[in-house]
Motif scaffolding. Structure first.
Motif, mmCIF file in Angstrom:
data_model
loop_
_atom_site.group_PDB
_atom_site.id
_atom_site.type_symbol
_atom_site.label_atom_id
_atom_site.label_comp_id
_atom_site.label_asym_id
_atom_site.label_seq_id
_atom_site.Cartn_x
_atom_site.Cartn_y
_atom_site.Cartn_z
ATOM 1 N N SER A 86 16.203 42.263 -6.503
ATOM 2 C CA SER A 86 15.131 41.288 -6.701
ATOM 3 C C SER A 86 15.320 40.098 -5.756
ATOM 4 O O SER A 86 16.452 39.652 -5.524
ATOM 5 C CB SER A 86 15.140 40.796 -8.148
ATOM 6 N N ARG A 87 14.204 39.597 -5.222
ATOM 7 C CA ARG A 87 14.268 38.428 -4.339
ATOM 8 C C ARG A 87 13.942 37.137 -5.075
ATOM 9 O O ARG A 87 13.920 36.066 -4.474
ATOM 10 C CB ARG A 87 13.303 38.601 -3.157
ATOM 11 N N LEU A 98 -9.551 40.285 -3.817
ATOM 12 C CA LEU A 98 -8.631 41.166 -3.086
ATOM 13 C C LEU A 98 -7.420 40.392 -2.561
ATOM 14 O O LEU A 98 -6.298 40.903 -2.580
ATOM 15 C CB LEU A 98 -9.355 41.862 -1.925
ATOM 16 N N GLU A 99 -7.646 39.150 -2.112
ATOM 17 C CA GLU A 99 -6.518 38.284 -1.717
ATOM 18 C C GLU A 99 -5.585 38.078 -2.906
ATOM 19 O O GLU A 99 -4.362 38.207 -2.778
ATOM 20 C CB GLU A 99 -7.024 36.895 -1.290
ATOM 21 N N ASP A 100 -6.175 37.730 -4.034
ATOM 22 C CA ASP A 100 -5.379 37.453 -5.236
ATOM 23 C C ASP A 100 -4.574 38.683 -5.642
ATOM 24 O O ASP A 100 -3.407 38.571 -6.032
ATOM 25 C CB ASP A 100 -6.284 37.003 -6.379
ATOM 26 N N ARG A 101 -5.173 39.849 -5.521
ATOM 27 C CA ARG A 101 -4.470 41.088 -5.885
ATOM 28 C C ARG A 101 -3.274 41.341 -4.966
ATOM 29 O O ARG A 101 -2.208 41.764 -5.409
ATOM 30 C CB ARG A 101 -5.441 42.275 -5.809
ATOM 31 N N ILE A 102 -3.458 41.066 -3.660
ATOM 32 C CA ILE A 102 -2.357 41.234 -2.704
ATOM 33 C C ILE A 102 -1.195 40.318 -3.079
ATOM 34 O O ILE A 102 -0.026 40.731 -3.080
ATOM 35 C CB ILE A 102 -2.836 40.944 -1.258
ATOM 36 N N VAL A 103 -1.513 39.057 -3.412
ATOM 37 C CA VAL A 103 -0.467 38.087 -3.773
ATOM 38 C C VAL A 103 0.204 38.493 -5.083
ATOM 39 O O VAL A 103 1.439 38.529 -5.181
ATOM 40 C CB VAL A 103 -1.056 36.659 -3.880
ATOM 41 N N LYS A 104 -0.582 38.811 -6.091
ATOM 42 C CA LYS A 104 -0.036 39.193 -7.402
ATOM 43 C C LYS A 104 0.891 40.409 -7.277
ATOM 44 O O LYS A 104 2.022 40.398 -7.778
ATOM 45 C CB LYS A 104 -1.195 39.512 -8.363
ATOM 46 N N ASN A 136 8.348 41.858 -5.156
ATOM 47 C CA ASN A 136 9.546 41.108 -4.766
ATOM 48 C C ASN A 136 10.403 40.734 -5.966
ATOM 49 O O ASN A 136 11.614 40.605 -5.846
ATOM 50 C CB ASN A 136 9.144 39.860 -3.976
ATOM 51 N N GLU A 137 9.776 40.579 -7.131
ATOM 52 C CA GLU A 137 10.535 40.288 -8.349
ATOM 53 C C GLU A 137 11.256 41.542 -8.843
ATOM 54 O O GLU A 137 12.410 41.480 -9.268
ATOM 55 C CB GLU A 137 9.595 39.772 -9.442
ATOM 56 N N ASN A 138 10.568 42.667 -8.774
ATOM 57 C CA ASN A 138 11.153 43.918 -9.260
ATOM 58 C C ASN A 138 10.903 45.040 -8.252
ATOM 59 O O ASN A 138 9.964 45.834 -8.404
ATOM 60 C CB ASN A 138 10.555 44.274 -10.623
ATOM 61 N N PRO A 139 11.751 45.119 -7.206
ATOM 62 C CA PRO A 139 11.519 46.094 -6.142
ATOM 63 C C PRO A 139 12.103 47.490 -6.417
ATOM 64 O O PRO A 139 12.038 48.366 -5.553
ATOM 65 C CB PRO A 139 12.224 45.455 -4.942
ATOM 66 N N CYS A 140 12.648 47.681 -7.586
ATOM 67 C CA CYS A 140 13.290 48.965 -7.910
ATOM 68 C C CYS A 140 12.286 50.116 -7.812
ATOM 69 O O CYS A 140 11.189 50.051 -8.375
ATOM 70 C CB CYS A 140 13.891 48.914 -9.312
ATOM 71 N N VAL A 193 -3.426 40.271 7.463
ATOM 72 C CA VAL A 193 -2.440 39.237 7.797
ATOM 73 C C VAL A 193 -1.640 38.845 6.551
ATOM 74 O O VAL A 193 -0.407 38.741 6.595
ATOM 75 C CB VAL A 193 -3.154 38.001 8.409
ATOM 76 N N LEU A 194 -2.329 38.650 5.437
ATOM 77 C CA LEU A 194 -1.656 38.264 4.191
ATOM 78 C C LEU A 194 -0.705 39.366 3.719
ATOM 79 O O LEU A 194 0.459 39.107 3.403
ATOM 80 C CB LEU A 194 -2.705 37.975 3.113
ATOM 81 N N SER A 195 -1.201 40.580 3.682
ATOM 82 C CA SER A 195 -0.408 41.706 3.207
ATOM 83 C C SER A 195 0.843 41.932 4.063
ATOM 84 O O SER A 195 1.931 42.182 3.550
ATOM 85 C CB SER A 195 -1.286 42.965 3.216
ATOM 86 N N ASP A 196 0.674 41.813 5.378
ATOM 87 C CA ASP A 196 1.784 42.073 6.307
ATOM 88 C C ASP A 196 2.813 40.948 6.339
ATOM 89 O O ASP A 196 3.948 41.161 6.776
ATOM 90 C CB ASP A 196 1.245 42.289 7.732
ATOM 91 N N SER A 197 2.422 39.738 5.903
ATOM 92 C CA SER A 197 3.295 38.560 6.047
ATOM 93 C C SER A 197 4.061 38.181 4.791
ATOM 94 O O SER A 197 5.062 37.468 4.861
ATOM 95 C CB SER A 197 2.451 37.338 6.456
ATOM 96 N N LEU A 198 3.598 38.628 3.642
ATOM 97 C CA LEU A 198 4.089 38.100 2.366
ATOM 98 C C LEU A 198 5.597 38.277 2.184
ATOM 99 O O LEU A 198 6.308 37.322 1.859
ATOM 100 C CB LEU A 198 3.325 38.765 1.219
ATOM 101 N N ASP A 199 6.099 39.474 2.403
ATOM 102 C CA ASP A 199 7.535 39.728 2.213
ATOM 103 C C ASP A 199 8.388 38.872 3.140
ATOM 104 O O ASP A 199 9.412 38.316 2.731
ATOM 105 C CB ASP A 199 7.854 41.211 2.433
ATOM 106 N N ASP A 200 7.954 38.756 4.408
ATOM 107 C CA ASP A 200 8.726 37.964 5.377
ATOM 108 C C ASP A 200 8.771 36.491 4.987
ATOM 109 O O ASP A 200 9.796 35.825 5.167
ATOM 110 C CB ASP A 200 8.127 38.102 6.785
ATOM 111 N N MET A 201 7.663 35.975 4.452
ATOM 112 C CA MET A 201 7.652 34.565 4.039
ATOM 113 C C MET A 201 8.603 34.334 2.872
ATOM 114 O O MET A 201 9.329 33.336 2.848
ATOM 115 C CB MET A 201 6.223 34.129 3.687
#
Length: 312
Positions: A277-278, A246-252, A258-262, A220-228
């Motif tokens: 960049s978002r 593992l949660e922290d790694r997904i967020v980090k 999102n900061e550097n999507p290149c 749920v976290l992994s799939d939702s982060l970009d949309d949020m």
């Protein structure tokens, strides 16, 4: 039982949100409304708080706690992974801040019959949303030994995962495992006595693993982060508190992406992939609870707060 939950890193989260009085804020893990209450206190009559939680007990408790703020507050029973759709139903297409306080609440742990706790004997449940059909009992008795090993190793990070999975598989051949007490006895038998004597509760990591798997917490976290992040207005911030590596790694990693999507190869002199960049990461290192909080709330021990700011 009254829904009680001490919000971890409360002042740090509220400070990091940089709340605008007229803004729209979303608490995606409403719980007892601790973070939401502090957000609402800082909102003007034009400000708005939208709270989301999948737990009926949390909805009831937060509705009462936030009652004084009346029309400023909208509460929705859902999973935060449906945030975009639920906000669209309200006519909201962008917000000024989002808070997620992940993991299990104190209330869920302390209410024995919810099956989250390894301190009392109760049915093997562990559902965060009790409308869900599948329970922890289905995982314990239905997953193969190899599948149990995988989740206990990956989500529980328990070095005895293989032996625990083996003992569970052997025990359920004699009798279906129905309660937390039965499962705890099986886990204890799988861990050497000298380790049990010095470590924490022997079932803690396995219970955590089953809970994460049952509620698909990492997916749920992994799939939702970009949309949020995409929901945020310019200078809007998302604050996420995690309690698991593992949660922290997904967020980090999600914030970094999102900061550097290149996606261009490093040798390219200029970016040609077109990924913009978002925004920027506010917390290069996560914010941790201070000594005072750790003394007053033992459940804050593994908490980490990370913050991302949107730029458009």
């Amino acid at each position: 039982m009254e829904f009680r939950h001490t919000s971890v890193l409360l002042s740090e989260t509220i400070d990091a949100l940089q709340i605008k009085p007229d803004g729209i804020y979303v608490d995606g893990t409403l719980g007892g409304g601790g973070h939401s209450y502090e957000i609402c206190r800082r909102l003007s009559e034009k400000g708005r708080l939208i709270g989301i939680d999948q737990d009926a007990a949390a909805i009831a408790a937060a509705t009462e706690r936030l009652g004084e703020f009346k029309d400023k507050v909208t509460i929705i029973r859902s999973n935060y992974c449906e945030m975009k759709e639920k906000l669209a139903d309200l006519g909201v297409t962008s917000v000024d801040g989002i808070v997620l306080d992940l993991g299990v609440s104190s209330y869920q742990l302390d209410t024995a019959d919810r099956g989250f706790t390894y301190r009392e004997d109760a049915p093997l449940d562990m559902r965060m949303d009790q409308r869900q059909v599948r329970t922890a009992k289905d995982i314990v008795n239905g997953y193969s030994e190899m599948e149990l090993y995988r989740i206990i190793r990956d989500y529980g990070e328990d070095r005895f995962a293989k032996n625990i999975a083996k003992h569970i598989a052997q025990a359920r051949q004699k009798k279906t495992l129905e309660t937390t007490g039965e499962l705890i006895n099986v886990i204890k038998a799988a861990i050497p006595a000298k380790i049990r004597a010095v470590g924490g509760h022997p079932a803690k990591k396995t219970f955590q693993a089953i809970r994460i798997e049952l509620n698909n917490e990492l997916g749920v976290l992994s799939d939702s982060l970009d949309d949020m992040i995409k929901l945020l207005n310019d200078k809007g911030r998302i604050c996420i508190i995690t309690f698991h590596s593992l949660e922290d790694r997904i967020v980090k990693n999600g914030f970094r992406r999102n900061e550097n999507p290149c996606t261009c190869p490093k040798e390219f002199p200029v970016c040609v992939c077109g990924n913009r960049s978002r925004g920027k990461i506010i917390t290069r290192k996560p914010i941790l609870p201070d000594e005072e909080e750790l003394k007053s709330n033992s459940r804050a021990k593994s908490a980490k707060l990370r913050v991302f700011e949107r730029s458009i």
